[in-house]
Design a protein around this motif. Structure first.
Motif: not given
Length: 331
Positions: A176-181
């Protein structure tokens, strides 16, 4: 000075509204099918509903964090995300302890465990990701474009380290961090991206995306073919293209309604989960009420009712200063 309404990005609101509709519909699908079973539609929706929410949330970093003032940023995120999360989670936990058989009597240890590992997790993880952004900015506070790239690069190893901590591995994930950034990166180049999405690439992308969805439905038979991460990515960007394209078209009543939902994304998520979905689902009330009705039609009706009720509840909560602060995260 321009008003806040003038500053709002309507394309982003349309994207946010679409994302929350997909999330609500995904939860409506969960209460519309028998326990322990899955349909292809349910599998498709659940494969990309939360990545899309984090992508959209990443888009907003550039709007909510224009200043290097880390203290002001953290206070704003605590008011906007953490306090509403804690209040809604407390309400949800107490109601579950009273009504849901699988929950034990209220206790402090159970309450803190619920805060850290509850299924009501989106606001919790979103708050942690904003903390990571703030930390990375504090470490590397330089020119904005260079700073943004460093935030993106630093946030991934920081997230990975947090996933190794026993208290944090339920509150943050690298996926989810990948999608966020990724959403943050897209927001930094949104003018160029919007130009290509709307004028150059929209038709071929929508066509290819439509072919992909048709193939996915044609060859997806129950659980034998579930969307993987590549399929999830295609679906998210297909929604992105359609929202930006839709924002350029003449606004219809439907588009305006979706855009209005996009202004209340986080409250809708909290209200529908804590009041309309989780408790009744755990008590199997929906199974009793719905019975053997068609799952897709039922999910459409339920999600429509949930969204309408959420909007009415938000309207009532906005009347009080304290409910706006504690439950909606507003001023």
């Amino acid at each position: 000075m321009d008003s806040m309404a003038d500053k709002r990005d309507t394309a982003l609101d349309l994207l946010r509204g679409t994302a929350i509709i997909i999330v609500v519909f995904g939860h409506a699908m969960m209460v519309s099918v028998p326990e322990g079973t899955r349909t292809l539609t349910m599998s498709i929706i659940q494969s990309f509903q939360m990545p899309l929410m984090f992508l959209v949330s990443g888009f907003t970093i550039d709007y909510v964090y224009p200043s290097p003032n880390i203290k002001r940023f953290l206070i704003k995120k605590i008011k906007r995300l953490l306090i509403p999360y804690l209040v809604w989670e407390t309400f949800h936990y107490i109601i579950c302890c009273i009504l849901v058989p699988e929950y034990k009597a209220f206790c402090i240890t159970g309450f803190f465990r619920e805060i850290m590992v509850s299924d009501f997790w989106f606001l919790r993880e979103l708050f942690v990701l904003y903390l990571i952004v703030g930390l990375c900015n504090f470490v590397y506070n330089k020119q904005k474009k260079v700073q943004a790239k460093m935030i993106i690069l630093l946030s991934l190893p920081v997230t990975y380290l947090l996933t190794k901590l026993s208290l944090m591995n339920q509150s943050v994930s690298l996926w989810y961090t990948l999608w966020f950034v990724g959403g943050y990166y897209l927001s930094l180049t949104k003018d160029t991206i919007e130009f290509y999405l709307v004028t150059k690439m929209s038709r071929p992308l929508v066509f290819l995306g439509g072919v992909f969805v048709i193939l996915l439905v044609a060859f997806g038979v129950k659980n034998e073919y579930l969307p993987n991460k590549e399929a999830c990515t295609i679906l998210c960007f297909l929604v992105l293209v359609m929202c930006y394209k839709g924002n350029e078209m003449q606004h219809t009543r439907i588009i305006d309604r979706i855009t209005a939902l996009g202004k209340n994304t986080l409250p809708i998520y909290a209200i529908h989960w804590c009041i309309l979905f989780s408790v009744f689902w755990r008590m199997e009330i929906y199974n009793i009420l719905i019975g053997k009705l068609p799952s897709l039609l039922t999910a459409c009706c339920i999600s429509g009712i949930w969204l309408a009720v959420c909007q009415e509840i938000i309207f009532v909560l906005k009347r009080s200063k304290w409910s706006r602060k504690l439950l909606l995260g507003e001023k």
